[in-house]
Scaffold this motif. Sequence first.
Motif, PDB file in Angstrom:
ATOM      1  N   LEU A 127      43.086  14.448   5.358  1.00 56.59           N
ATOM      2  CA  LEU A 127      44.336  13.709   5.491  1.00 56.59           C
ATOM      3  C   LEU A 127      44.254  12.596   6.525  1.00 56.59           C
ATOM      4  CD1 LEU A 127      47.019  16.552   5.318  1.00 56.59           C
ATOM      5  CD2 LEU A 127      46.581  14.794   3.598  1.00 56.59           C
ATOM      6  N   ASN A 128      43.372  12.738   7.503  1.00 58.81           N
ATOM      7  CA  ASN A 128      43.271  11.712   8.532  1.00 58.81           C
ATOM      8  C   ASN A 128      42.859  10.363   7.959  1.00 58.81           C
ATOM      9  OD1 ASN A 128      40.713  13.280   8.201  1.00 58.81           O
ATOM     10  ND2 ASN A 128      39.891  11.650   9.507  1.00 58.81           N
ATOM     11  N   ASP A 177      54.024  21.383  -9.346  1.00 58.76           N
ATOM     12  CA  ASP A 177      55.418  21.234  -8.955  1.00 58.76           C
ATOM     13  C   ASP A 177      55.463  20.762  -7.502  1.00 58.76           C
ATOM     14  OD1 ASP A 177      58.146  21.198  -9.175  1.00 58.76           O
ATOM     15  OD2 ASP A 177      58.378  23.345  -9.562  1.00 58.76           O
ATOM     16  N   TYR A 178      56.659  20.412  -7.037  1.00 60.70           N
ATOM     17  CA  TYR A 178      56.800  19.799  -5.721  1.00 60.70           C
ATOM     18  C   TYR A 178      56.424  20.757  -4.594  1.00 60.70           C
ATOM     19  CZ  TYR A 178      59.236  16.094  -8.176  1.00 60.70           C
ATOM     20  OH  TYR A 178      59.540  15.065  -9.036  1.00 60.70           O
ATOM     21  N   PRO A 179      55.665  20.276  -3.608  1.00 59.04           N
ATOM     22  CA  PRO A 179      55.394  21.092  -2.417  1.00 59.04           C
ATOM     23  C   PRO A 179      56.667  21.288  -1.596  1.00 59.04           C
ATOM     24  CG  PRO A 179      53.903  19.192  -2.595  1.00 59.04           C
ATOM     25  CD  PRO A 179      55.020  18.967  -3.559  1.00 59.04           C
ATOM     26  N   ASN A 180      56.552  22.122  -0.597  1.00 59.90           N
ATOM     27  CA  ASN A 180      57.600  22.241   0.418  1.00 59.90           C
ATOM     28  C   ASN A 180      56.912  22.136   1.777  1.00 59.90           C
ATOM     29  OD1 ASN A 180      59.473  23.119   2.364  1.00 59.90           O
ATOM     30  ND2 ASN A 180      60.587  24.318   0.840  1.00 59.90           N
ATOM     31  N   PRO A 181      56.827  20.925   2.322  1.00 58.07           N
ATOM     32  CA  PRO A 181      56.023  20.713   3.533  1.00 58.07           C
ATOM     33  C   PRO A 181      56.568  21.398   4.778  1.00 58.07           C
ATOM     34  CG  PRO A 181      57.286  18.751   3.012  1.00 58.07           C
ATOM     35  CD  PRO A 181      57.460  19.683   1.852  1.00 58.07           C
ATOM     36  N   PHE A 182      57.790  21.940   4.690  1.00 59.54           N
ATOM     37  CA  PHE A 182      58.381  22.580   5.862  1.00 59.54           C
ATOM     38  C   PHE A 182      58.187  24.096   5.860  1.00 59.54           C
ATOM     39  CE2 PHE A 182      60.878  18.738   4.890  1.00 59.54           C
ATOM     40  CZ  PHE A 182      60.528  17.999   6.008  1.00 59.54           C
ATOM     41  N   MET A 183      57.490  24.627   4.843  1.00 57.57           N
ATOM     42  CA  MET A 183      57.171  26.048   4.845  1.00 57.57           C
ATOM     43  C   MET A 183      56.171  26.365   5.946  1.00 57.57           C
ATOM     44  SD  MET A 183      58.752  27.818   2.467  1.00 57.57           S
ATOM     45  CE  MET A 183      57.673  29.244   2.279  1.00 57.57           C
ATOM     46  N   ALA A 188      47.808  31.216  10.399  1.00 53.04           N
ATOM     47  CA  ALA A 188      47.670  30.051  11.271  1.00 53.04           C
ATOM     48  C   ALA A 188      46.424  29.258  10.911  1.00 53.04           C
ATOM     49  CB  ALA A 188      47.604  30.498  12.727  1.00 53.04           C
ATOM     50  N   GLY A 189      46.610  27.957  10.715  1.00 53.78           N
ATOM     51  CA  GLY A 189      45.492  27.092  10.363  1.00 53.78           C
ATOM     52  C   GLY A 189      45.367  26.837   8.884  1.00 53.78           C
ATOM     53  N   SER A 190      46.025  27.661   8.054  1.00 52.84           N
ATOM     54  CA  SER A 190      45.950  27.462   6.598  1.00 52.84           C
ATOM     55  C   SER A 190      47.157  26.635   6.146  1.00 52.84           C
ATOM     56  CB  SER A 190      45.940  28.812   5.869  1.00 52.84           C
ATOM     57  OG  SER A 190      47.141  29.519   6.128  1.00 52.84           O
ATOM     58  N   ASP A 191      47.269  25.446   6.694  1.00 54.92           N
ATOM     59  CA  ASP A 191      48.495  24.668   6.549  1.00 54.92           C
ATOM     60  C   ASP A 191      48.318  23.414   5.693  1.00 54.92           C
ATOM     61  OD1 ASP A 191      46.851  23.498   8.412  1.00 54.92           O
ATOM     62  OD2 ASP A 191      48.396  23.198   9.929  1.00 54.92           O
ATOM     63  N   GLU A 192      47.471  23.489   4.657  1.00 52.34           N
ATOM     64  CA  GLU A 192      47.348  22.345   3.747  1.00 52.34           C
ATOM     65  C   GLU A 192      48.704  22.031   3.118  1.00 52.34           C
ATOM     66  OE1 GLU A 192      44.817  20.390   3.321  1.00 52.34           O
ATOM     67  OE2 GLU A 192      43.503  21.536   4.616  1.00 52.34           O
ATOM     68  N   GLY A 193      49.049  20.759   3.098  1.00 51.98           N
ATOM     69  CA  GLY A 193      50.319  20.345   2.510  1.00 51.98           C
ATOM     70  C   GLY A 193      51.520  20.527   3.411  1.00 51.98           C
ATOM     71  N   LYS A 195      53.840  19.925   6.958  1.00 48.31           N
ATOM     72  CA  LYS A 195      54.105  18.906   7.976  1.00 48.31           C
ATOM     73  C   LYS A 195      53.319  19.200   9.248  1.00 48.31           C
ATOM     74  CE  LYS A 195      57.718  16.363  10.385  1.00 48.31           C
ATOM     75  NZ  LYS A 195      57.023  16.420  11.683  1.00 48.31           N
ATOM     76  N   THR A 196      53.099  20.481   9.546  1.00 49.96           N
ATOM     77  CA  THR A 196      52.314  20.819  10.730  1.00 49.96           C
ATOM     78  C   THR A 196      50.908  20.243  10.648  1.00 49.96           C
ATOM     79  OG1 THR A 196      51.764  22.942   9.691  1.00 49.96           O
ATOM     80  CG2 THR A 196      53.590  22.921  11.255  1.00 49.96           C
ATOM     81  N   LYS A 197      50.344  20.188   9.438  1.00 50.02           N
ATOM     82  CA  LYS A 197      49.005  19.601   9.271  1.00 50.02           C
ATOM     83  C   LYS A 197      49.072  18.093   9.468  1.00 50.02           C
ATOM     84  CE  LYS A 197      44.595  19.579   8.010  1.00 50.02           C
ATOM     85  NZ  LYS A 197      44.178  20.226   6.754  1.00 50.02           N
ATOM     86  N   PHE A 198      50.128  17.460   8.928  1.00 48.16           N
ATOM     87  CA  PHE A 198      50.281  16.020   9.145  1.00 48.16           C
ATOM     88  C   PHE A 198      50.323  15.709  10.636  1.00 48.16           C
ATOM     89  CE2 PHE A 198      53.054  15.870   5.042  1.00 48.16           C
ATOM     90  CZ  PHE A 198      51.931  16.137   4.280  1.00 48.16           C
ATOM     91  N   ASP A 199      51.134  16.471  11.364  1.00 49.23           N
ATOM     92  CA  ASP A 199      51.284  16.243  12.801  1.00 49.23           C
ATOM     93  C   ASP A 199      49.965  16.477  13.535  1.00 49.23           C
ATOM     94  OD1 ASP A 199      53.936  15.741  12.293  1.00 49.23           O
ATOM     95  OD2 ASP A 199      54.624  17.734  12.904  1.00 49.23           O
ATOM     96  N   ARG A 200      49.231  17.496  13.110  1.00 49.44           N
ATOM     97  CA  ARG A 200      47.996  17.859  13.814  1.00 49.44           C
ATOM     98  C   ARG A 200      46.929  16.784  13.674  1.00 49.44           C
ATOM     99  NH1 ARG A 200      44.196  21.451  11.891  1.00 49.44           N
ATOM    100  NH2 ARG A 200      45.686  22.349  10.433  1.00 49.44           N
ATOM    101  N   VAL A 201      46.851  16.152  12.488  1.00 49.61           N
ATOM    102  CA  VAL A 201      45.813  15.130  12.290  1.00 49.61           C
ATOM    103  C   VAL A 201      46.306  13.742  12.665  1.00 49.61           C
ATOM    104  CG1 VAL A 201      44.758  16.481  10.446  1.00 49.61           C
ATOM    105  CG2 VAL A 201      46.387  14.674   9.846  1.00 49.61           C
ATOM    106  N   GLY A 202      47.600  13.624  13.024  1.00 49.49           N
ATOM    107  CA  GLY A 202      48.138  12.333  13.427  1.00 49.49           C
ATOM    108  C   GLY A 202      48.617  11.472  12.285  1.00 49.49           C
ATOM    109  N   LEU A 203      48.921  12.081  11.135  1.00 51.91           N
ATOM    110  CA  LEU A 203      49.466  11.340  10.004  1.00 51.91           C
ATOM    111  C   LEU A 203      50.984  11.304  10.142  1.00 51.91           C
ATOM    112  CD1 LEU A 203      49.148   9.907   7.262  1.00 51.91           C
ATOM    113  CD2 LEU A 203      49.245  12.171   6.177  1.00 51.91           C
ATOM    114  N   VAL A 204      51.495  10.159  10.544  1.00 51.73           N
ATOM    115  CA  VAL A 204      52.931  10.015  10.788  1.00 51.73           C
ATOM    116  C   VAL A 204      53.584   9.410   9.560  1.00 51.73           C
ATOM    117  CG1 VAL A 204      54.687   8.949  12.245  1.00 51.73           C
ATOM    118  CG2 VAL A 204      52.522   9.711  13.252  1.00 51.73           C
TER     119      VAL A 204
END
Length: 283
Positions: A127-128, A177-183, A188-193, A195-204
Amino acid sequence: MKKISFVLLIGITLFFIHCDKKKDPLDDFESNLLCSTLAICNGETPAKTGIIGDSWTDLLFGIPLVETLRPQLENRFGYKFAGATLGGKTLQQVVSQGLQFQVIDQGGADMKVVILSLGGNDIQANLNEYIGNIPGVQAQRFAQIKANLKQLIITGNAYKIARFGGAPLKWIIHGYDYPNPFMPPVIAGSDEGCKTKFDRVGLVVPNAAEFTASQLDAFNNLLVEITREEPTLIYVDLRNTLGGRPSSRAELMLDCIHANNLGYTLLTDKLARLIYPFTNIGF
Protein backbone atom coordinates in the motif's frame (compact mmCIF):
# COMPACT_ATOMS: atom_id res chain seq x y z
CA MET A 1 -7.33 -11.60 1.36
CA LYS A 2 -4.51 -12.74 3.62
CA LYS A 3 -4.50 -15.79 5.88
CA ILE A 4 -4.24 -15.45 9.64
CA SER A 5 -1.40 -17.50 11.09
CA PHE A 6 -2.72 -17.93 14.64
CA VAL A 7 -6.17 -19.06 13.56
CA LEU A 8 -4.53 -21.31 10.98
CA LEU A 9 -2.51 -23.02 13.70
CA ILE A 10 -5.67 -23.71 15.69
CA GLY A 11 -7.39 -25.04 12.58
CA ILE A 12 -4.54 -27.40 11.72
CA THR A 13 -4.59 -28.74 15.28
CA LEU A 14 -8.33 -29.44 15.07
CA PHE A 15 -7.85 -31.04 11.68
CA PHE A 16 -5.30 -33.48 13.10
CA ILE A 17 -7.47 -34.30 16.09
CA HIS A 18 -10.35 -35.40 13.88
CA CYS A 19 -8.26 -37.39 11.39
CA ASP A 20 -8.47 -41.15 11.05
CA LYS A 21 -5.89 -42.39 13.56
CA LYS A 22 -5.07 -45.39 11.33
CA LYS A 23 -3.45 -43.04 8.84
CA ASP A 24 -0.56 -40.67 9.19
CA PRO A 25 -2.39 -37.34 9.58
CA LEU A 26 0.60 -35.40 8.26
CA ASP A 27 0.58 -37.39 5.01
CA ASP A 28 -3.14 -36.81 4.58
CA PHE A 29 -2.77 -33.12 5.35
CA GLU A 30 0.08 -32.62 2.91
CA SER A 31 -1.77 -34.47 0.13
CA ASN A 32 -4.99 -32.53 0.66
CA LEU A 33 -3.10 -29.26 0.92
CA LEU A 34 -1.22 -29.75 -2.35
CA CYS A 35 -4.37 -30.84 -4.15
CA SER A 36 -6.56 -27.99 -2.91
CA THR A 37 -4.03 -25.15 -3.06
CA LEU A 38 -1.91 -25.99 -6.11
CA ALA A 39 -4.03 -28.62 -7.93
CA ILE A 40 -1.21 -31.13 -7.47
CA CYS A 41 -3.21 -34.30 -6.86
CA ASN A 42 -2.59 -38.02 -7.05
CA GLY A 43 -3.70 -38.34 -10.64
CA GLU A 44 -6.68 -36.82 -12.39
CA THR A 45 -9.74 -36.08 -10.25
CA PRO A 46 -12.44 -35.48 -12.89
CA ALA A 47 -14.76 -32.56 -12.25
CA LYS A 48 -17.10 -30.46 -14.36
CA THR A 49 -16.09 -27.28 -12.55
CA GLY A 50 -12.69 -25.84 -11.72
CA ILE A 51 -11.87 -23.11 -9.24
CA ILE A 52 -8.82 -20.87 -8.78
CA GLY A 53 -9.04 -18.43 -5.92
CA ASP A 54 -7.77 -16.45 -2.99
CA SER A 55 -9.01 -16.30 0.60
CA TRP A 56 -12.59 -15.59 -0.49
CA THR A 57 -12.58 -19.22 -1.63
CA ASP A 58 -10.22 -20.73 0.94
CA LEU A 59 -9.02 -18.68 3.89
CA LEU A 60 -7.28 -21.39 5.94
CA PHE A 61 -5.87 -24.23 3.81
CA GLY A 62 -9.23 -25.93 3.41
CA ILE A 63 -9.94 -25.89 7.15
CA PRO A 64 -13.54 -24.67 7.51
CA LEU A 65 -13.20 -22.46 10.59
CA VAL A 66 -14.59 -19.79 8.26
CA GLU A 67 -16.81 -21.27 5.57
CA THR A 68 -15.81 -19.26 2.53
CA LEU A 69 -17.21 -19.58 -1.00
CA ARG A 70 -15.56 -22.87 -1.95
CA PRO A 71 -16.68 -25.02 1.01
CA GLN A 72 -20.16 -23.53 0.92
CA LEU A 73 -20.55 -24.27 -2.79
CA GLU A 74 -19.32 -27.81 -2.13
CA ASN A 75 -21.34 -28.54 1.00
CA ARG A 76 -24.56 -26.67 0.28
CA PHE A 77 -24.86 -26.76 -3.50
CA GLY A 78 -23.16 -30.02 -4.44
CA TYR A 79 -20.18 -28.69 -6.38
CA LYS A 80 -17.22 -30.99 -6.92
CA PHE A 81 -14.21 -28.87 -7.77
CA ALA A 82 -10.85 -29.37 -9.37
CA GLY A 83 -9.11 -26.44 -7.82
CA ALA A 84 -6.23 -24.34 -6.63
CA THR A 85 -7.30 -22.06 -3.78
CA LEU A 86 -5.30 -20.42 -1.02
CA GLY A 87 -5.54 -17.25 1.03
CA GLY A 88 -3.16 -14.55 -0.13
CA LYS A 89 -2.96 -15.79 -3.70
CA THR A 90 -2.60 -13.15 -6.42
CA LEU A 91 -3.55 -13.27 -10.06
CA GLN A 92 0.10 -12.57 -10.86
CA GLN A 93 1.15 -15.69 -8.94
CA VAL A 94 -1.46 -17.85 -10.65
CA VAL A 95 -0.21 -16.90 -14.09
CA SER A 96 3.46 -17.14 -13.12
CA GLN A 97 2.97 -20.63 -11.67
CA GLY A 98 0.73 -21.86 -14.49
CA LEU A 99 -1.98 -22.96 -12.08
CA GLN A 100 -4.59 -22.80 -14.84
CA PHE A 101 -2.83 -25.69 -16.58
CA GLN A 102 -2.69 -27.76 -13.39
CA VAL A 103 -6.39 -27.25 -12.73
CA ILE A 104 -7.21 -28.30 -16.30
CA ASP A 105 -5.00 -31.38 -15.94
CA GLN A 106 -6.70 -32.24 -12.68
CA GLY A 107 -10.26 -31.70 -13.91
CA GLY A 108 -9.93 -33.57 -17.17
CA ALA A 109 -11.91 -33.55 -20.39
CA ASP A 110 -15.32 -33.08 -18.75
CA MET A 111 -14.50 -29.77 -17.12
CA LYS A 112 -16.54 -26.97 -18.72
CA VAL A 113 -16.29 -24.01 -16.33
CA VAL A 114 -13.61 -22.47 -14.09
CA ILE A 115 -14.60 -20.06 -11.30
CA LEU A 116 -12.07 -17.33 -10.51
CA SER A 117 -11.76 -15.35 -7.27
CA LEU A 118 -8.68 -13.24 -7.91
CA GLY A 119 -7.41 -9.68 -8.13
CA GLY A 120 -7.96 -8.32 -4.64
CA ASN A 121 -4.47 -9.11 -3.41
CA ASP A 122 -2.95 -7.59 -6.55
CA ILE A 123 -4.69 -4.31 -5.71
CA GLN A 124 -3.93 -4.08 -1.99
CA ALA A 125 -0.34 -5.33 -1.84
CA ASN A 126 2.37 -2.81 -0.90
CA LEU A 127 0.00 0.00 0.00
CA ASN A 128 2.90 2.38 0.56
CA GLU A 129 3.36 2.53 -3.22
CA TYR A 130 0.08 4.45 -3.46
CA ILE A 131 1.38 7.33 -1.37
CA GLY A 132 1.32 10.51 -3.42
CA ASN A 133 0.12 8.83 -6.60
CA ILE A 134 -3.08 6.86 -5.97
CA PRO A 135 -4.54 7.26 -9.50
CA GLY A 136 -1.28 6.39 -11.24
CA VAL A 137 -0.52 3.30 -9.16
CA GLN A 138 -4.10 2.08 -9.43
CA ALA A 139 -4.05 2.48 -13.22
CA GLN A 140 -0.77 0.56 -13.42
CA ARG A 141 -2.09 -2.28 -11.28
CA PHE A 142 -5.37 -2.50 -13.14
CA ALA A 143 -3.50 -2.69 -16.45
CA GLN A 144 -1.43 -5.57 -15.05
CA ILE A 145 -4.53 -7.34 -13.75
CA LYS A 146 -6.14 -7.03 -17.17
CA ALA A 147 -3.07 -8.39 -18.95
CA ASN A 148 -2.73 -11.28 -16.50
CA LEU A 149 -6.40 -12.22 -16.63
CA LYS A 150 -6.43 -12.24 -20.42
CA GLN A 151 -3.26 -14.34 -20.47
CA LEU A 152 -4.81 -16.79 -17.99
CA ILE A 153 -7.90 -17.25 -20.17
CA ILE A 154 -6.18 -17.38 -23.55
CA THR A 155 -3.46 -19.80 -22.51
CA GLY A 156 -5.88 -21.89 -20.47
CA ASN A 157 -8.28 -22.32 -23.36
CA ALA A 158 -5.49 -23.10 -25.80
CA TYR A 159 -4.14 -25.75 -23.41
CA LYS A 160 -7.56 -27.29 -22.79
CA ILE A 161 -8.33 -27.59 -26.52
CA ALA A 162 -4.87 -28.95 -27.35
CA ARG A 163 -5.06 -31.60 -24.64
CA PHE A 164 -8.74 -32.60 -24.60
CA GLY A 165 -10.31 -31.04 -27.70
CA GLY A 166 -13.82 -29.64 -27.70
CA ALA A 167 -14.97 -26.13 -26.91
CA PRO A 168 -13.01 -23.59 -24.86
CA LEU A 169 -13.73 -23.29 -21.16
CA LYS A 170 -16.06 -20.68 -19.70
CA TRP A 171 -14.32 -18.61 -17.03
CA ILE A 172 -16.51 -17.00 -14.34
CA ILE A 173 -14.97 -14.23 -12.24
CA HIS A 174 -16.74 -12.47 -9.39
CA GLY A 175 -16.09 -9.00 -8.12
CA TYR A 176 -15.79 -8.62 -4.36
CA ASP A 177 -18.32 -6.93 -2.11
CA TYR A 178 -17.45 -3.70 -0.31
CA PRO A 179 -14.79 -3.81 2.43
CA ASN A 180 -15.33 -2.29 5.84
CA PRO A 181 -12.07 -0.47 6.60
CA PHE A 182 -13.15 0.35 10.15
CA MET A 183 -13.40 -3.28 11.28
CA PRO A 184 -10.74 -4.29 13.82
CA PRO A 185 -8.29 -6.96 12.68
CA VAL A 186 -8.97 -10.43 14.07
CA ILE A 187 -5.30 -10.82 14.94
CA ALA A 188 -2.98 -7.87 15.52
CA GLY A 189 -1.07 -7.14 12.33
CA SER A 190 -3.53 -8.93 10.04
CA ASP A 191 -5.08 -5.65 8.99
CA GLU A 192 -5.15 -5.77 5.17
CA GLY A 193 -7.85 -3.43 3.92
CA CYS A 194 -8.13 -1.68 7.30
CA LYS A 195 -7.77 2.00 8.02
CA THR A 196 -5.22 0.99 10.65
CA LYS A 197 -3.02 -0.38 7.84
CA PHE A 198 -3.41 2.84 5.86
CA ASP A 199 -2.34 4.85 8.89
CA ARG A 200 0.57 2.53 9.65
CA VAL A 201 2.11 2.80 6.17
CA GLY A 202 1.37 6.53 5.90
CA LEU A 203 -1.34 6.33 3.24
CA VAL A 204 -3.50 9.35 3.99
CA VAL A 205 -6.95 9.41 2.38
CA PRO A 206 -9.76 11.88 3.13
CA ASN A 207 -12.31 9.09 3.69
CA ALA A 208 -11.19 5.48 4.10
CA ALA A 209 -14.62 4.02 3.32
CA GLU A 210 -14.96 6.05 0.14
CA PHE A 211 -11.42 5.15 -0.91
CA THR A 212 -11.94 1.40 -0.54
CA ALA A 213 -15.41 1.57 -2.11
CA SER A 214 -14.10 3.50 -5.10
CA GLN A 215 -11.30 0.98 -5.60
CA LEU A 216 -13.80 -1.86 -5.40
CA ASP A 217 -16.12 -0.22 -7.93
CA ALA A 218 -13.23 0.46 -10.29
CA PHE A 219 -12.16 -3.19 -10.07
CA ASN A 220 -15.66 -4.39 -10.89
CA ASN A 221 -15.81 -1.98 -13.83
CA LEU A 222 -12.50 -3.37 -15.06
CA LEU A 223 -13.90 -6.91 -15.04
CA VAL A 224 -16.89 -5.79 -17.10
CA GLU A 225 -14.49 -4.19 -19.59
CA ILE A 226 -12.49 -7.39 -19.95
CA THR A 227 -15.62 -9.43 -20.70
CA ARG A 228 -16.10 -7.28 -23.80
CA GLU A 229 -12.71 -8.41 -25.08
CA GLU A 230 -12.78 -12.04 -23.93
CA PRO A 231 -16.03 -13.79 -24.91
CA THR A 232 -15.38 -16.80 -22.66
CA LEU A 233 -15.13 -14.61 -19.53
CA ILE A 234 -18.31 -14.15 -17.50
CA TYR A 235 -18.50 -11.52 -14.76
CA VAL A 236 -20.63 -11.87 -11.62
CA ASP A 237 -21.40 -8.83 -9.44
CA LEU A 238 -21.52 -9.58 -5.69
CA ARG A 239 -21.72 -5.97 -4.54
CA ASN A 240 -24.47 -4.87 -2.12
CA THR A 241 -24.88 -8.37 -0.71
CA LEU A 242 -23.51 -7.45 2.71
CA GLY A 243 -25.17 -4.10 3.17
CA GLY A 244 -24.18 -1.82 0.30
CA ARG A 245 -21.84 1.03 -0.46
CA PRO A 246 -19.58 2.35 0.96
CA SER A 247 -18.99 -0.32 3.64
CA SER A 248 -20.39 -3.77 4.29
CA ARG A 249 -22.22 -4.21 7.60
CA ALA A 250 -19.99 -5.00 10.55
CA GLU A 251 -22.21 -7.85 11.77
CA LEU A 252 -21.59 -9.69 8.48
CA MET A 253 -17.82 -9.21 8.46
CA LEU A 254 -14.96 -11.19 10.01
CA ASP A 255 -12.45 -8.42 9.40
CA CYS A 256 -11.96 -5.54 6.99
CA ILE A 257 -12.15 -7.59 3.78
CA HIS A 258 -13.52 -11.03 4.70
CA ALA A 259 -17.10 -11.89 5.54
CA ASN A 260 -17.96 -14.06 8.52
CA ASN A 261 -19.86 -17.34 8.14
CA LEU A 262 -23.24 -15.61 7.82
CA GLY A 263 -21.82 -13.12 5.34
CA TYR A 264 -20.32 -15.87 3.20
CA THR A 265 -23.65 -17.71 3.30
CA LEU A 266 -25.32 -14.66 1.74
CA LEU A 267 -22.53 -14.26 -0.81
CA THR A 268 -22.62 -17.95 -1.75
CA ASP A 269 -26.40 -17.92 -2.16
CA LYS A 270 -26.10 -15.04 -4.59
CA LEU A 271 -23.10 -16.50 -6.42
CA ALA A 272 -24.75 -19.91 -6.79
CA ARG A 273 -27.86 -18.36 -8.34
CA LEU A 274 -25.89 -16.23 -10.77
CA ILE A 275 -23.60 -18.99 -12.01
CA TYR A 276 -26.26 -21.70 -12.26
CA PRO A 277 -27.06 -20.93 -15.92
CA PHE A 278 -23.43 -21.75 -16.78
CA THR A 279 -22.73 -24.65 -14.41
CA ASN A 280 -26.21 -26.25 -14.14
CA ILE A 281 -25.33 -27.26 -10.58
CA GLY A 282 -27.10 -26.54 -7.32
CA PHE A 283 -30.75 -25.93 -8.16
